[in-house]
Enzyme design. Structure first.
Site: not given
Ligand code: NAD
Length: 260
Positions: A142, A155
């Site tokens: 991130s 986080y």
């Molecule tokens: P999302 O909530 O759409 O997806 C998260 C995924 O992680 C889902 O498939 C969920 O089922 C899985 N997950 C959560 N807890 C779990 C567990 N205990 N065991 C197994 N799987 C688990 O979120 P996203 O926005 O697609 O985020 C994905 C990654 O990207 C994360 O690491 C997040 O920190 C990072 N990220 C997201 C953003 C954003 O703005 N969306 C920005 C920077 C980084």
């Protein structure tokens, strides 16, 4: 591009991880999906990717907060495919609170899922990568691996931890054909972010558009969300042979956020 290779993408039942799994599969890669969610929807996704891309797609519902479940998932994937050539550590959760009010169980869950799970998948995937002399590990970190925001202590600590682990492991395996990099997105339009908008608008007494412009995109000079496809494209590049010399890199994809 990846015919005969296998990728395991954690947290690929939704959002960024799903987009990455779909893009790698479209390039001929077998996929192990992982993540939580509705069983019927996950099976429909698995079957669709398999049919559309003509690759093998498996699903493992391991809860990444549980070491034994991670170990079982990795053992099963390695037994079927021989190696996990491309490991994408993407699963992540968030919780926002001042540090002196931060619930201990939320701290523990964020550190377990966002940081420790990556230690486990990496240590378990590496022996087969070393045996093949080829491997790609891509951690979806991130912008918060590079900079902080208040109230996101767990986080930010976990994502900075991912940056440190990425650099360390990259050095350890650099001579063995294996790379490890961190992709650092700014705000990405995923269900996770979309769902926060109406509540934030209500809480702050502003419109949903103001939430997007003045809260979420305030830090991003492009004033645009990063898209799932853009993060997937960068990840796919890092998995390719063309990226063989990119390792130990902490790569922002954040519309200029961390350039400021
Ligand atoms: P999302 O909530 O759409 O997806 C998260 C995924 O992680 C889902 O498939 C969920 O089922 C899985 N997950 C959560 N807890 C779990 C567990 N205990 N065991 C197994 N799987 C688990 O979120 P996203 O926005 O697609 O985020 C994905 C990654 O990207 C994360 O690491 C997040 O920190 C990072 N990220 C997201 C953003 C954003 O703005 N969306 C920005 C920077 C980084």
């Amino acid at each position: 591009m990846f015919a005969g290779k296998t990728a395991l993408v954690t947290g690929s039942t939704s959002g960024i991880g799903r987009g990455i799994a779909e893009m790698l599969a479209a390039q001929g890669c077998n996929i192990v999906l992982n993540g939580l969610g509705n069983a019927g929807e996950i099976e429909a996704l698995r079957a669709k990717i398999e049919k559309d891309c003509g690759v093998i797609v498996r699903y493992d519902g391991a809860d990444l907060s549980q070491q034994d479940q991670i170990e079982a998932m990795m053992a099963k994937a390695l037994a079927e495919f021989g190696s996990i050539d491309i490991l994408v550590n993407n699963a992540g959760i968030q919780f926002v609170a001042p540090i002196d009010e931060f619930p201990v169980e939320k701290w523990n869950a964020i550190l377990a899922i966002n940081l420790t799970a990556t230690f486990h998948t990496v240590r378990l995937a590496l022996p087969a990568m070393k045996a093949k002399g080829w491997g790609r590990i891509i951690n979806i970190a991130s912008a918060h691996a590079l900079v902080a925001s208040p109230f996101k202590g767990a986080y930010v600590a976990a994502k900075h931890g991912i940056a440190g682990l990425t650099k360390t492991v990259a050095l350890e395996v650099a001579a063995q054909g294996i790379t490890m990099n961190a992709v650092c997105p700014g705000y990405v339009w995923t269900p996770l972010v979309e769902k926060q908008i109406p509540d934030t608008a209500k809480a702050r007494g502003i419109t949903e558009q103001q939430v997007i412009d003045d809260v979420l995109l305030k830090a991003q000079p492009t004033k645009k969300f990063v898209t799932i496809d853009q993060v997937a494209a960068l990840t796919t590049f890092l998995a390719s042979d063309g990226a063989a010399s990119v390792t130990g890199a902490i790569i922002p994809i954040d519309g200029g956020w961390t350039a400021q």
